[in-house]
Design an enzyme around this catalytic site. Structure first.
Site, PDB file in Angstrom:
ATOM      1  N   SER B 150      43.007  52.262  48.904  1.00 55.56           N
ATOM      2  CA  SER B 150      43.735  52.332  50.170  1.00 55.56           C
ATOM      3  C   SER B 150      43.503  51.050  50.986  1.00 55.56           C
ATOM      4  CB  SER B 150      43.328  53.607  50.911  1.00 55.56           C
ATOM      5  OG  SER B 150      44.239  53.888  51.952  1.00 55.56           O
ATOM      6  N   ASP B 227      51.230  61.163  46.999  1.00 58.42           N
ATOM      7  CA  ASP B 227      50.368  60.631  48.049  1.00 58.42           C
ATOM      8  C   ASP B 227      51.124  60.664  49.382  1.00 58.42           C
ATOM      9  OD1 ASP B 227      49.049  58.874  49.806  1.00 58.42           O
ATOM     10  OD2 ASP B 227      48.328  57.616  48.156  1.00 58.42           O
ATOM     11  N   HIS B 265      46.186  61.082  47.376  1.00 56.70           N
ATOM     12  CA  HIS B 265      45.455  59.902  47.853  1.00 56.70           C
ATOM     13  C   HIS B 265      43.932  60.076  47.731  1.00 56.70           C
ATOM     14  CE1 HIS B 265      45.807  56.156  50.261  1.00 56.70           C
ATOM     15  NE2 HIS B 265      44.735  56.535  50.942  1.00 56.70           N
TER      16      HIS B 265
END
Lengths: 287, 287
Positions: B150, B227, B265
């Site tokens: 991320s 995600d 995610h």
């Protein structure tokens, strides 16, 4: 099977399967509980392995930190991780310390007035939860095993030893093996059951294993020799090992016991040996 | 090499090696910082892989939840996990939101007066930390790779693209690929660097990859198609992929890009594909 008895909180893809968080009303504990399941992709029933967590943990710790899901995906075994105590209840003193009350149900059915309306984790993990799991997940009810860590290792041993034939195999990481004789166990048992040593013995793996008369039970224990709680006398695996030898029918107790040099009490220890535990249970679950 | 510059907070056995938590005074960030290392047992120098974490994380998340240590132990690669921002500093507004300030350093060197005395995570992870690691751990300084998740995927790409030849390979899980064009990046870059789009471009992988002229750089990207941050336009991997194509020397950019059906995610996504990432880096680190 009321469809409302159990709701899905979240579902997350992991390896060839999903981590599913459930919420349900527990009649046994008289509160709302959550548990996690890992469900490999399947169109048929699968064996099921229960994992009981240690002090301060929830249904999440093992799922997130053990590195177990890869092996459960490969071997197509369902994993169930319950919480470690009732939640959201109003019991005086339950949040005063890490080793009693919230996060510390010790897998016993409390009999003392203060605790007995909620703190009944033994009945929850051996009866209510398996029945619920059987209604909501594709489990083969004849193929069930159990494992745990620390307080949860104690819980797993007690569940297996008190219910001959119910679990095909049992294993523990750094299990509390003789709670009647260690500070953690004495504190919790006194609170939950009062000073009744006879009642305690029904929740003490070392006492139970001496008089086990059921069918063959494979037991795997792992312990780190640098575990601070081993040094403080909280775990006492040597008492359990001796008690196995004292059982007149010890040929039915297949104990595989490892002392691991350099390892401590943490999930880094569990990560390292989890593959061996899953292999052990898979051998008995898939036989 | 002052022996006091870096102290060991804890050392925990895991697989054939140890997780070591260090604490040190950072000159770059002007505060005390912690980082984790995984050090496989060794008598010689080993390659080193950096992992940069995402928003709200610390040096612990990847170590505890990724299931990576087994593969690093097998392949004998040192892992370094830094924290995600300065800690214990006094900067107004740093704790107002999850996506700015504490836990959200975004791997940039801030230039705005409010942030510039502490928030210099780019220099920290590319210069001060590697120098410190080189003095305290048996790393082969010619064998270094970097990865992240991320915000940390953004950080890893930026470090690799701005320092040709410094890292042998780079990979990202759900990386923020074009921060200048997403809400998270615009908020952080405006705070840390002001409204200077030219400065932003030096910390934007999509802008950087268009004009990369260094030696061959293997890049591995993994993204879950469920995600929620992909859907919200925070990650924009498609912009990065297009920018690789736009580079006149694109033959030097070896991009391997995966969209994973059903994954989100979380670290459950990372767990699932971490072995492939370690294999990818091992191929280049051990070549």
């Amino acid at each position: 099977m009321a469809s409302s008895e159990c709701t899905v909180v979240s579902e997350t893809r992991c390896f060839q399967g999903s981590v599913i968080k459930y919420e349900h009303r527990s009649e046994t504990l008289n509160c709302t509980m959550r548990f996690n399941a890992y469900l490999p992709d399947t169109r048929c029933t699968l064996p099921v392995l229960y994992f009981l967590s240690g002090l301060t943990c929830t249904e999440d710790n093992f799922m997130q930190k053990a590195g177990a899901l890869r092996y459960l995906s490969d071997r197509r075994i369902i994993l169930i991780c319950p919480d470690t105590s009732p939640r959201g209840v109003d019991v005086e003193g339950q949040d005063a310390a890490d080793d009693l009350g919230t996060g510390a149900g010790f897998y016993v059915d409390a009999t003392e007035p203060q605790w007995k309306d909620h703190y009944r984790m033994y009945s929850y993990v051996t009866e209510e939860l398996p029945a619920l799991v059987g209604r909501h997940l594709p489990v083969d009810k004849t193929r069930v095993s159990i494992m745990g860590h620390s307080m949860g290792g104690h819980g797993a041993l007690v569940c297996a030893l008190r219910n001959p034939g119910k679990y095909r195999s049992v294993s523990g990481f750094a299990a509390i093996c003789n709670p009647s004789e260690c500070p953690w166990g004495q504190k919790a048992f006194t609170a939950y059951m009062g000073d009744h040593r006879k009642a305690w013995a029904d929740y003490d793996a070392t006492a139970l294993v001496k008089r086990y008369t059921g069918p063959a039970l494979p037991i795997l224990l792992d312990q780190g020799d640098q575990d601070p709680f081993l040094k403080k006398g909280q775990l006492l695996p040597e008492r359990f090992i001796r008690a196995v030898e004292d059982n007149p029918e010890k040929q039915n107790l297949h104990l595989d016991n490892h002392m691991r040099p350099g390892f401590d009490h943490s999930y880094y220890f569990i990560q390292t040996f989890i593959e061996e535990h899953i292999q052990f249970h898979a051998r008995h679950l898939l036989a």
